[in-house]
Design an enzyme around this catalytic site. Structure first.
Site, short mmCIF file in Angstrom:
data_model
loop_
_atom_site.label_atom_id
_atom_site.label_comp_id
_atom_site.label_asym_id
_atom_site.label_seq_id
_atom_site.Cartn_x
_atom_site.Cartn_y
_atom_site.Cartn_z
N HIS A 148 0.84 -1.20 0.00
CA HIS A 148 0.00 0.00 0.00
C HIS A 148 0.87 1.25 0.00
O HIS A 148 0.64 2.19 -0.77
CB HIS A 148 -0.91 -0.03 1.23
CG HIS A 148 -1.74 1.21 1.41
ND1 HIS A 148 -3.07 1.27 1.07
CD2 HIS A 148 -1.43 2.43 1.92
CE1 HIS A 148 -3.53 2.48 1.35
NE2 HIS A 148 -2.56 3.19 1.87
N GLU A 149 1.88 1.27 0.86
CA GLU A 149 2.76 2.44 0.95
C GLU A 149 3.61 2.61 -0.31
O GLU A 149 3.81 3.73 -0.78
CB GLU A 149 3.64 2.34 2.19
CG GLU A 149 2.88 2.29 3.51
CD GLU A 149 1.95 3.46 3.72
OE1 GLU A 149 2.17 4.52 3.11
OE2 GLU A 149 0.98 3.31 4.48
N HIS A 152 1.57 4.26 -2.87
CA HIS A 152 1.50 5.71 -2.69
C HIS A 152 2.69 6.39 -3.37
O HIS A 152 2.55 7.41 -4.03
CB HIS A 152 1.48 6.06 -1.20
CG HIS A 152 0.13 6.08 -0.58
ND1 HIS A 152 -0.91 6.85 -1.06
CD2 HIS A 152 -0.37 5.41 0.50
CE1 HIS A 152 -1.99 6.67 -0.31
NE2 HIS A 152 -1.69 5.80 0.64
N GLU A 225 -6.55 6.94 -1.20
CA GLU A 225 -6.42 5.73 -0.39
C GLU A 225 -7.02 4.52 -1.08
O GLU A 225 -6.48 3.42 -1.03
CB GLU A 225 -7.04 5.93 0.98
CG GLU A 225 -6.28 6.88 1.88
CD GLU A 225 -4.83 6.48 2.03
OE1 GLU A 225 -4.54 5.28 2.24
OE2 GLU A 225 -3.97 7.37 1.93
#
Length: 296
Positions: A148-149, A152, A225
């Site tokens: 997930h990071e 980003h 997100e």
């Protein structure tokens, strides 16, 4: 996840405040009063743009340094144990598949389940996880959080957020000065220069407009997100991403962050009513539902 937004917004506000005070002390705002008659809107817009974007871009430029200082994150130079080696290998593999440079990988000591990524360059970013996350999550769940990071970073979310914040800052500064000028001239009948009413009104208007403008920034953050969750699912697997979010959901009522950062925990907390408008992350149940609705 939330920590990077907290650090960015907090630094941006601080820089913006300092620049505002500096400009006033140097008398630069005098360019906005055209021969004591009215506002030079073109000059005002340029002034607002310089201040507004300076705050967000400086915040972005020092985001890695700020994150390390505020969280005490220690970058893994050489893995000291199997867990650190696994972190480096996992992030390296995900970064390679995402098409970005290898980020710095760090661990910071905190009991909360948290992680964040930051940096102004997608090829020179920082990904950090808390000791609480490493101790509470399985390897599959931690892998999904890292994915997930990394997503980003690959999506350039910090740069995009900086640009959006810069635009928002610009219009907040511009409109607050216009409101202050109108009140000063129309209500208090100031004919030349700016009276106390201008400064008082513009400060109050800036605070109110900043709160309202943050709703726009938070809405965009929530959209990003969902995209990062989808990217995490592609890198680590949909089931792992869902499992990680479900783990966060199970821990959402036991926050361990300091009061000033409680709203920026990895899970996003719980928001209802008006509070929901100021959440940087969507509710976990919505994120989980969105992933489950995606085809395998």
């Amino acid at each position: 996840m939330f920590t990077r937004i907290a650090l960015f917004l907090g630094t941006n506000i601080a820089v913006l405040f300092v620049l505002n005070i500096t400009m006033r002390l140097l008398g630069i705002e005098s360019i906005l009063d055209e021969q004591g008659v009215g506002l030079d809107l073109n000059a005002l817009l340029i002034f607002a743009g310089v201040i507004g974007f300076s705050g967000s871009l400086i915040s972005l430029a020092i985001s890695k340094w700020t994150a390390k200082r505020m969280t005490g994150a220690k970058v893994i130079e050489r893995p000291r144990n199997e867990a650190e080696a696994w972190l480096l290998d996992t992030v390296a593999g995900q970064a390679r598949r995402a098409g970005i440079g290898m980020p710095e990988v760090a661990i910071y000591d905190a009991p909360d389940v948290n992680a964040f990524a930051t940096g102004m360059n997608r090829n020179n970013a920082l990904v950090a996880v808390s000791t609480g996350l490493l101790g509470s999550m399985t390897r599959d769940e931690a892998e999904a959080v890292l994915a997930h990071e990394v997503s980003h970073v690959a999506n350039g979310d910090m740069v995009t957020m900086a640009l959006i914040q810069g635009v928002v800052n610009t219009f907040v500064i511009f409109l607050s000065r216009v409101i202050g000028h109108v009140v000063d001239r129309v209500v208090f009948k100031t004919e030349r220069g700016h009276g106390p009413a201008f400064w008082i009104t513009s400060i109050i208007a800036e605070l109110v407009l900043a709160v309202l403008a943050s709703i726009i920034v938070m809405w965009f953050s929530r959209r990003r997100e969902f995209r990062a969750d989808a990217g995490g699912a592609r890198l680590a697997g949909r089931e792992k991403m869902i499992a990680a979010l479900e783990r966060l959901q199970a821990n959402v009522r036991q926050p361990h962050l300091p009061d000033q950062m409680a709203a920026f925990g990895i899970s996003g907390g719980i928001g209802t009513g008006l509070k929901r408008l100021f959440m940087t992350h969507p509710p976990l149940e919505e994120r989980i539902a969105a992933l489950k609705a995606r085809s395998s």
